[in-house]
Motif scaffolding. Structure first.
Motif, PDB file in Angstrom:
ATOM      1  N   ASP A  21      42.300  50.823  33.057  1.00 54.43           N
ATOM      2  CA  ASP A  21      43.237  50.702  32.146  1.00 54.43           C
ATOM      3  C   ASP A  21      43.858  49.574  31.649  1.00 54.43           C
ATOM      4  OD1 ASP A  21      44.576  49.787  34.406  1.00 54.43           O
ATOM      5  OD2 ASP A  21      45.674  51.659  34.564  1.00 54.43           O
ATOM      6  N   LEU A  22      43.126  48.427  32.170  1.00 58.54           N
ATOM      7  CA  LEU A  22      43.437  47.132  31.679  1.00 58.54           C
ATOM      8  C   LEU A  22      44.908  46.631  32.246  1.00 58.54           C
ATOM      9  CD1 LEU A  22      42.359  47.141  28.008  1.00 58.54           C
ATOM     10  CD2 LEU A  22      41.010  46.290  29.692  1.00 58.54           C
ATOM     11  N   GLU A  23      45.485  47.325  32.958  1.00 62.85           N
ATOM     12  CA  GLU A  23      46.669  46.729  33.721  1.00 62.85           C
ATOM     13  C   GLU A  23      46.318  45.823  35.072  1.00 62.85           C
ATOM     14  OE1 GLU A  23      49.982  47.103  32.760  1.00 62.85           O
ATOM     15  OE2 GLU A  23      49.280  48.061  30.762  1.00 62.85           O
ATOM     16  N   ARG A  24      47.124  44.896  35.130  1.00 62.75           N
ATOM     17  CA  ARG A  24      46.880  44.079  36.241  1.00 62.75           C
ATOM     18  C   ARG A  24      47.887  43.523  36.989  1.00 62.75           C
ATOM     19  NH1 ARG A  24      42.880  46.108  34.997  1.00 62.75           N
ATOM     20  NH2 ARG A  24      40.800  45.047  34.233  1.00 62.75           N
ATOM     21  N   SER A  25      47.653  43.621  38.331  1.00 60.66           N
ATOM     22  CA  SER A  25      48.837  43.360  39.155  1.00 60.66           C
ATOM     23  C   SER A  25      48.846  41.773  39.380  1.00 60.66           C
ATOM     24  CB  SER A  25      48.878  43.813  40.548  1.00 60.66           C
ATOM     25  OG  SER A  25      49.368  43.059  41.501  1.00 60.66           O
ATOM     26  N   ARG A  26      49.896  40.956  38.636  1.00 58.82           N
ATOM     27  CA  ARG A  26      49.937  39.488  38.843  1.00 58.82           C
ATOM     28  C   ARG A  26      49.660  39.033  40.230  1.00 58.82           C
ATOM     29  NH1 ARG A  26      54.628  39.546  34.646  1.00 58.82           N
ATOM     30  NH2 ARG A  26      53.532  39.415  32.617  1.00 58.82           N
ATOM     31  N   LEU A  27      50.170  39.460  41.074  1.00 56.98           N
ATOM     32  CA  LEU A  27      50.091  39.154  42.564  1.00 56.98           C
ATOM     33  C   LEU A  27      48.739  39.079  43.057  1.00 56.98           C
ATOM     34  CD1 LEU A  27      51.709  37.856  45.034  1.00 56.98           C
ATOM     35  CD2 LEU A  27      51.991  40.354  45.599  1.00 56.98           C
ATOM     36  N   THR A  28      48.083  40.350  42.730  1.00 56.66           N
ATOM     37  CA  THR A  28      46.627  40.290  43.283  1.00 56.66           C
ATOM     38  C   THR A  28      45.633  39.378  42.380  1.00 56.66           C
ATOM     39  OG1 THR A  28      46.346  42.337  42.112  1.00 56.66           O
ATOM     40  CG2 THR A  28      47.103  42.725  44.282  1.00 56.66           C
ATOM     41  N   VAL A  29      46.162  39.154  41.182  1.00 53.04           N
ATOM     42  CA  VAL A  29      45.452  38.441  40.351  1.00 53.04           C
ATOM     43  C   VAL A  29      45.382  36.715  40.938  1.00 53.04           C
ATOM     44  CG1 VAL A  29      45.106  37.329  38.166  1.00 53.04           C
ATOM     45  CG2 VAL A  29      45.389  39.798  38.157  1.00 53.04           C
ATOM     46  N   LEU A  30      46.610  36.538  41.258  1.00 53.76           N
ATOM     47  CA  LEU A  30      46.871  35.104  41.815  1.00 53.76           C
ATOM     48  C   LEU A  30      45.896  34.778  43.034  1.00 53.76           C
ATOM     49  CD1 LEU A  30      48.577  32.597  41.612  1.00 53.76           C
ATOM     50  CD2 LEU A  30      50.182  33.639  43.066  1.00 53.76           C
ATOM     51  N   PHE A  31      45.828  35.766  43.839  1.00 53.93           N
ATOM     52  CA  PHE A  31      45.120  35.580  45.017  1.00 53.93           C
ATOM     53  C   PHE A  31      43.842  36.347  44.941  1.00 53.93           C
ATOM     54  CE2 PHE A  31      49.597  35.036  46.336  1.00 53.93           C
ATOM     55  CZ  PHE A  31      49.733  33.797  46.894  1.00 53.93           C
ATOM     56  N   ARG A  32      43.391  36.629  43.902  1.00 53.58           N
ATOM     57  CA  ARG A  32      42.045  37.421  43.931  1.00 53.58           C
ATOM     58  C   ARG A  32      40.855  36.901  44.566  1.00 53.58           C
ATOM     59  NH1 ARG A  32      40.977  41.862  40.291  1.00 53.58           N
ATOM     60  NH2 ARG A  32      43.094  41.829  40.543  1.00 53.58           N
ATOM     61  N   LEU A  33      40.743  35.625  44.635  1.00 58.97           N
ATOM     62  CA  LEU A  33      39.486  34.912  45.397  1.00 58.97           C
ATOM     63  C   LEU A  33      39.643  34.975  46.926  1.00 58.97           C
ATOM     64  CD1 LEU A  33      36.928  33.750  45.246  1.00 58.97           C
ATOM     65  CD2 LEU A  33      38.078  31.284  45.301  1.00 58.97           C
ATOM     66  N   LEU A  34      41.127  34.865  47.356  1.00 60.94           N
ATOM     67  CA  LEU A  34      41.194  34.799  48.787  1.00 60.94           C
ATOM     68  C   LEU A  34      40.952  36.390  49.046  1.00 60.94           C
ATOM     69  CD1 LEU A  34      42.163  33.664  51.126  1.00 60.94           C
ATOM     70  CD2 LEU A  34      44.455  34.353  50.555  1.00 60.94           C
ATOM     71  N   LEU A  35      41.636  37.422  48.294  1.00 52.31           N
ATOM     72  CA  LEU A  35      41.308  38.980  48.659  1.00 52.31           C
ATOM     73  C   LEU A  35      40.059  39.336  48.621  1.00 52.31           C
ATOM     74  CD1 LEU A  35      44.582  40.115  46.567  1.00 52.31           C
ATOM     75  CD2 LEU A  35      44.282  39.933  49.173  1.00 52.31           C
ATOM     76  N   ALA A  36      39.007  38.797  47.954  1.00 49.95           N
ATOM     77  CA  ALA A  36      37.842  39.166  47.806  1.00 49.95           C
ATOM     78  C   ALA A  36      36.827  38.631  48.918  1.00 49.95           C
ATOM     79  CB  ALA A  36      37.339  38.908  46.219  1.00 49.95           C
ATOM     80  N   LEU A  37      37.139  37.477  49.722  1.00 48.69           N
ATOM     81  CA  LEU A  37      36.512  36.865  50.645  1.00 48.69           C
ATOM     82  C   LEU A  37      35.834  37.969  51.626  1.00 48.69           C
ATOM     83  CD1 LEU A  37      38.273  33.444  51.427  1.00 48.69           C
ATOM     84  CD2 LEU A  37      36.165  33.887  50.334  1.00 48.69           C
ATOM     85  N   PRO A  38      36.515  38.869  52.295  1.00 47.32           N
ATOM     86  CA  PRO A  38      36.084  39.684  53.254  1.00 47.32           C
ATOM     87  C   PRO A  38      34.939  40.528  52.566  1.00 47.32           C
ATOM     88  CG  PRO A  38      38.213  40.179  53.300  1.00 47.32           C
ATOM     89  CD  PRO A  38      38.133  39.070  52.018  1.00 47.32           C
ATOM     90  N   HIS A  39      35.060  40.798  51.159  1.00 41.54           N
ATOM     91  CA  HIS A  39      33.771  41.669  50.601  1.00 41.54           C
ATOM     92  C   HIS A  39      32.604  40.628  50.472  1.00 41.54           C
ATOM     93  CE1 HIS A  39      36.875  44.683  49.490  1.00 41.54           C
ATOM     94  NE2 HIS A  39      35.924  45.508  49.535  1.00 41.54           N
ATOM     95  N   LEU A  40      32.996  39.459  50.067  1.00 42.99           N
ATOM     96  CA  LEU A  40      31.706  38.589  49.818  1.00 42.99           C
ATOM     97  C   LEU A  40      31.113  38.371  50.995  1.00 42.99           C
ATOM     98  CD1 LEU A  40      33.472  35.991  47.504  1.00 42.99           C
ATOM     99  CD2 LEU A  40      31.888  37.815  46.823  1.00 42.99           C
ATOM    100  N   VAL A  41      31.803  38.266  52.456  1.00 36.74           N
ATOM    101  CA  VAL A  41      31.149  38.127  53.611  1.00 36.74           C
ATOM    102  C   VAL A  41      30.327  39.363  53.906  1.00 36.74           C
ATOM    103  CG1 VAL A  41      31.521  38.030  56.205  1.00 36.74           C
ATOM    104  CG2 VAL A  41      32.825  36.448  54.350  1.00 36.74           C
ATOM    105  N   TRP A  42      31.077  40.346  53.691  1.00 31.81           N
ATOM    106  CA  TRP A  42      30.421  41.906  53.831  1.00 31.81           C
ATOM    107  C   TRP A  42      29.024  41.978  53.231  1.00 31.81           C
ATOM    108  CZ3 TRP A  42      28.979  45.338  56.940  1.00 31.81           C
ATOM    109  CH2 TRP A  42      28.839  46.543  56.486  1.00 31.81           C
ATOM    110  N   LEU A  43      29.091  41.426  51.675  1.00 27.79           N
ATOM    111  CA  LEU A  43      28.092  41.628  51.048  1.00 27.79           C
ATOM    112  C   LEU A  43      26.802  40.810  51.700  1.00 27.79           C
ATOM    113  CD1 LEU A  43      29.433  41.941  47.378  1.00 27.79           C
ATOM    114  CD2 LEU A  43      28.395  43.806  48.637  1.00 27.79           C
ATOM    115  N   SER A  44      27.267  39.680  52.009  1.00 29.95           N
ATOM    116  CA  SER A  44      26.293  38.796  52.425  1.00 29.95           C
ATOM    117  C   SER A  44      25.416  39.143  53.715  1.00 29.95           C
ATOM    118  CB  SER A  44      26.877  37.225  52.841  1.00 29.95           C
ATOM    119  OG  SER A  44      27.419  36.652  51.825  1.00 29.95           O
ATOM    120  N   LEU A  45      26.250  39.852  54.737  1.00 34.71           N
ATOM    121  CA  LEU A  45      25.649  40.580  55.831  1.00 34.71           C
ATOM    122  C   LEU A  45      24.968  41.840  55.301  1.00 34.71           C
ATOM    123  CD1 LEU A  45      28.704  40.276  58.180  1.00 34.71           C
ATOM    124  CD2 LEU A  45      26.607  38.854  58.187  1.00 34.71           C
ATOM    125  N   TRP A  46      25.424  42.734  54.525  1.00 29.92           N
ATOM    126  CA  TRP A  46      24.618  43.541  53.851  1.00 29.92           C
ATOM    127  C   TRP A  46      23.331  43.455  53.254  1.00 29.92           C
ATOM    128  CZ3 TRP A  46      27.501  47.724  50.660  1.00 29.92           C
ATOM    129  CH2 TRP A  46      27.027  49.072  50.825  1.00 29.92           C
TER     130      TRP A  46
END
Length: 194
Positions: A21-46
């Protein structure tokens, strides 16, 4: 003699569905890279398990001409999860993605079930995929440039640009089709059109 209209080509077995819907939470946008780190680690293991599954799938396709359903489901979930994480990281989608690649994300990949494939093209799949992998690499750079611009826009406005999101979706679709081709989820080459 009747009109012989050519049949429309079948849709690609790997498609992208965008319901964002194109709506974005400014708070999660600000920390997006940090929030995505667990997923990036998980994808590397997967990815380690995916390599083993892809080799097993390659042998299975060479032997039977079809990827077994269990391997297909495992590899398809990886492609979906990768797409969800990159959509989240690139601000193309807002909700936090699952770690399973479950369908239903706002930028989601629909992958058709296992189908018969040519054993000959499967034998040389990595070689045949090189041009598509080069295009995917170029599109990933484009995706990253747009992601930086989208990050600033979403941070200040709380919304994503539809044009930027659609360009990112195009890049993600081609990437998913390339991964699907390399991982033997489909025998159909990635397409610029669908």
């Amino acid at each position: 003699m009747g009109d012989a209209t050519p049949a429309a080509p079948a849709p690609h077995p790997i498609r992208l569905a965008v319901t964002d819907d194109l709506e974005r939470s400014r708070l999660t946008v600000l920390f997006r890279l940090l929030l995505a780190l667990p997923h990036l680690v998980w994808l590397s293991l997967w990815a380690i398990a995916v390599v083993a599954a892809a080799v097993a799938g390659w042998v299975a396709v060479l032997a039977s001409g079809r990827l077994p359903a269990g391997l297909h489901g495992f590899l398809a979930a990886y492609v979906r999860c990768t797409t969800h994480v990159w959509a989240y990281l690139g601000i193309a989608a807002d909700p936090f993605p699952s770690f399973t690649g479950a369908p239903g994300y706002p930028v989601d990949v629909e992958i058709a079930g296992p189908a018969a494939q040519s054993r000959l093209t499967a034998a040389f799949r990595l070689l045949l995929a090189v041009p598509a992998m080069v295009v995917t690499s170029v599109l990933q750079y484009l995706f990253q440039i747009v992601a930086v611009l989208a990050w600033f826009l979403a941070l200040f406005t709380g919304r994503a640009s539809e044009g930027m999101r659609n360009l990112q979706a195009y890049c993600l679709r081609y990437q998913a089709q390339t991964y699907g081709y390399v991982l033997l989820l489909t025998g159909r080459y990635p397409s610029f059109a669908d």
